[in-house]
Design an enzyme around this catalytic site. Structure first.
Site, PDB file in Angstrom:
ATOM      1  N   CYS A 196     -16.260  -4.439  14.388  1.00 22.02           N
ATOM      2  CA  CYS A 196     -16.654  -4.765  13.016  1.00 22.02           C
ATOM      3  C   CYS A 196     -17.723  -5.850  13.029  1.00 22.02           C
ATOM      4  O   CYS A 196     -17.462  -6.986  13.448  1.00 22.02           O
ATOM      5  CB  CYS A 196     -15.441  -5.223  12.211  1.00 22.02           C
ATOM      6  SG  CYS A 196     -15.873  -5.773  10.543  1.00 22.02           S
TER       7      CYS A 196
ATOM      8  N   CYS B  44     -16.128 -12.098   7.560  1.00 23.50           N
ATOM      9  CA  CYS B  44     -14.857 -11.627   6.981  1.00 23.50           C
ATOM     10  C   CYS B  44     -13.760 -11.814   8.016  1.00 23.50           C
ATOM     11  O   CYS B  44     -13.948 -11.475   9.185  1.00 23.50           O
ATOM     12  CB  CYS B  44     -14.965 -10.155   6.573  1.00 23.50           C
ATOM     13  SG  CYS B  44     -13.422  -9.493   5.890  1.00 23.50           S
TER      14      CYS B  44
ATOM     15  N   CYS C  84      -9.033  -8.869   8.632  1.00 23.85           N
ATOM     16  CA  CYS C  84      -8.324  -8.220   9.742  1.00 23.85           C
ATOM     17  C   CYS C  84      -8.111  -9.248  10.856  1.00 23.85           C
ATOM     18  O   CYS C  84      -8.869  -9.310  11.822  1.00 23.85           O
ATOM     19  CB  CYS C  84      -9.120  -7.023  10.256  1.00 23.85           C
ATOM     20  SG  CYS C  84      -9.297  -5.695   9.058  1.00 23.85           S
TER      21      CYS C  84
ATOM     22  N   CYS D 250     -17.614  -2.292   5.565  1.00 28.64           N
ATOM     23  CA  CYS D 250     -16.285  -2.497   6.162  1.00 28.64           C
ATOM     24  C   CYS D 250     -15.824  -1.212   6.855  1.00 28.64           C
ATOM     25  O   CYS D 250     -15.767  -0.154   6.223  1.00 28.64           O
ATOM     26  CB  CYS D 250     -15.280  -2.896   5.078  1.00 28.64           C
ATOM     27  SG  CYS D 250     -13.569  -2.890   5.655  1.00 28.64           S
TER      28      CYS D 250
ATOM     29  N   GLN E 123      -0.037   4.510  -2.036  1.00 28.30           N
ATOM     30  CA  GLN E 123      -0.266   3.944  -0.701  1.00 28.30           C
ATOM     31  C   GLN E 123      -1.733   4.054  -0.298  1.00 28.30           C
ATOM     32  O   GLN E 123      -2.389   5.055  -0.606  1.00 28.30           O
ATOM     33  CB  GLN E 123       0.602   4.677   0.336  1.00 28.30           C
ATOM     34  CG  GLN E 123       2.095   4.469   0.152  1.00 28.30           C
ATOM     35  CD  GLN E 123       2.573   3.098   0.601  1.00 28.30           C
ATOM     36  OE1 GLN E 123       1.786   2.219   0.900  1.00 28.30           O
ATOM     37  NE2 GLN E 123       3.881   2.903   0.625  1.00 28.30           N
TER      38      GLN E 123
ATOM     39  N   PHE F 181      12.432   2.491  -7.926  1.00 25.41           N
ATOM     40  CA  PHE F 181      11.054   1.995  -7.698  1.00 25.41           C
ATOM     41  C   PHE F 181      10.218   3.167  -7.166  1.00 25.41           C
ATOM     42  O   PHE F 181       9.526   3.044  -6.167  1.00 25.41           O
ATOM     43  CB  PHE F 181      11.024   0.821  -6.694  1.00 25.41           C
ATOM     44  CG  PHE F 181      12.010  -0.282  -6.964  1.00 25.41           C
ATOM     45  CD1 PHE F 181      11.678  -1.335  -7.807  1.00 25.41           C
ATOM     46  CD2 PHE F 181      13.265  -0.274  -6.375  1.00 25.41           C
ATOM     47  CE1 PHE F 181      12.592  -2.363  -8.050  1.00 25.41           C
ATOM     48  CE2 PHE F 181      14.187  -1.287  -6.610  1.00 25.41           C
ATOM     49  CZ  PHE F 181      13.848  -2.335  -7.455  1.00 25.41           C
TER      50      PHE F 181
ATOM     51  N   ASN G  14      12.458   1.672  -2.856  1.00 25.16           N
ATOM     52  CA  ASN G  14      11.123   1.371  -2.310  1.00 25.16           C
ATOM     53  C   ASN G  14      10.514   0.252  -3.158  1.00 25.16           C
ATOM     54  O   ASN G  14       9.567   0.468  -3.909  1.00 25.16           O
ATOM     55  CB  ASN G  14      10.261   2.644  -2.349  1.00 25.16           C
ATOM     56  CG  ASN G  14       8.869   2.408  -1.805  1.00 25.16           C
ATOM     57  OD1 ASN G  14       8.670   1.583  -0.921  1.00 25.16           O
ATOM     58  ND2 ASN G  14       7.894   3.120  -2.348  1.00 25.16           N
TER      59      ASN G  14
ATOM     60  N   CYS H  52       7.880  -2.888   2.314  1.00 30.55           N
ATOM     61  CA  CYS H  52       6.571  -3.367   2.775  1.00 30.55           C
ATOM     62  C   CYS H  52       6.665  -4.848   3.144  1.00 30.55           C
ATOM     63  O   CYS H  52       5.657  -5.484   3.431  1.00 30.55           O
ATOM     64  CB  CYS H  52       5.499  -3.135   1.709  1.00 30.55           C
ATOM     65  SG  CYS H  52       5.844  -3.962   0.148  1.00 30.55           S
TER      66      CYS H  52
END
EC number: 2.1.1.189
Length: 375
Positions: free
Chosen positions: A3, A11, A14, A87, A212, A241, A307, A334
């Site tokens: 990247c 940036c 990540c 990106c 997602q 959810f 979820n 998550c």
């Protein structure tokens, strides 16, 4: 993943980009095992990962710069803008959209919102792509409807440049805060939802419904939940959810009774549309608060699938599930920290199976699927 933005120090989103994917997976697995160290786990399934670049189906771009030379990307903490059109997390199909949007912003006179001065109109550009047909949904997040007529007038040019734009909307977000969207959504196209398809299950994406961002891994997550449910003696389940219904629609069979609950009406509209397409008449989707719904029910399903958002399901729902005592709970999370905290509040259950899904490569985040069985 290589990247140029990271290499130039522009940036740092990540944070794990310099680590090879196998090392990232090992670190995430160690983190998950540490969080669940107090619980005996019968089976650890191998982690699931997908492509390491070009995997995102969504771009959330802060608009800055000037109307003649807009920048699409993010603001650093000190307010300095950064253009992120290059990106490598975005698929190649996003580049021509970003390239056409910059002159369009000038054509439509959409002055980028200046956070420091509290002036300007265009705050964000939100772009979502369907993996099934390459169709796209584009949302302009504006401070007010002042520029709406200008935008409408200029729109045919953009649609001519980008015929893949199936759904285009304006979202009004008047508050001077880093909030991505407001309540008002104005449709500029006849089509109001983007068609998607995972594992032959039709799904719909509407502007204000969660979906997602990593389709390759999400489709494996849904397929895994389906496989786990099919191995269990289930005739009646709840999907709490439920969002646009991804889990429930995958798990349901024609003779199964399923109720999906989600607080966002937009998401429920998507789930109902999918259920109708699949001809599943015993599926019910309702726009309600999941905890309030569960605690008001008299009958107990064999399986409850949850979820929740990052905060987890919380003590009130844990207490109710403990009292109600369904035979099985599938927990999709998550945020493994809040999942571990919730499992602690479910002492009547043991962990049968756990699987990690690397939904967010190059970061410390991951998704996890856990099967809990009543002791």
């Amino acid at each position: 993943m290589q990247c140029a933005l990271y290499d130039a120090g522009r940036c740092r989103s990540c944070q794990w980009i310099t680590q090879p994917i196998p090392e990232q997976l090992s670190a995430k697995t160690a983190d998950l095992k540490n969080l669940l160290a107090d619980f005996p786990v019968e089976e650890w399934c191998a982690p699931v990962s997908g492509p390491e670049q070009g995997f995102r189906n969504k771009a959330k771009m802060v608009v800055s710069g000037s109307v003649e030379k807009p920048l699409l990307g993010m603001l650093h903490r000190d307010g300095t803008p950064e253009d992120l059109c290059d990106c490598p997390l975005y698929p190649a199909s996003f580049a021509p959209v970003f390239a056409a949007l910059k002159p369009f912003i000038a054509r439509a006179g959409l002055t980028p919102y200046n956070v420091a001065r509290k002036r300007g109109e265009l705050k964000y550009i939100l772009l979502t792509e369907s993996q099934s047909d390459g169709g796209m949904m584009l949302r302009f997040v504006l401070r007010s409807d002042t520029k709406l007529a200008q935008l409408r007038k200029a729109l045919p040019w953009l649609q001519e440049q980008l015929p893949q734009l199936k759904v285009i909307t304006v979202n009004i977000q008047p508050v001077h805060m880093a909030i991505m969207e407001g309540e008002t959504e104005i449709y500029l196209t006849e089509q109001q939802a983007l068609a998607e398809r995972f594992n032959d299950v039709p799904l719909w994406i509407r502007p204000q419904s969660f979906f997602q961002t990593n389709p390759a891994v999400a489709s494996q997550l849904y397929a895994t939940a389906r496989d786990w449910v099919r191995q269990l003696p289930i005739k009646h389940m709840w999907d709490l959810f439920c969002g646009v219904g991804g889990f429930g629609l995958h798990c349901a069979t024609p003779d199964m009774q399923l109720t999906g609950i989600e607080i966002a009406p937009e998401a429920i509209a998507c789930a109902k549309q999918s259920a109708a397409e699949l001809g599943l008449t015993r599926l019910q989707f309702q726009a309600l608060d999941s905890t309030q719904f569960a605690s008001a029910q008299g009958e107990v399903p064999e399986l409850v699938l949850v979820n929740p958002p990052r905060r987890g399901i919380g003590k009130p729902l844990c207490d109710y599930l403990s009292t109600m005592a369904p035979r099985f709970i599938i927990y999709s999370s998550c945020n493994a920290q809040t999942m571990a905290k919730d499992i602690r509040e479910l002492p009547g259950y043991r962990i049968e199976r756990v699987q990690l899904f690397d939904m967010f490569p190059h970061t410390a985040h991951y998704e996890v699927l856990t099967l809990l069985v009543k002791q």
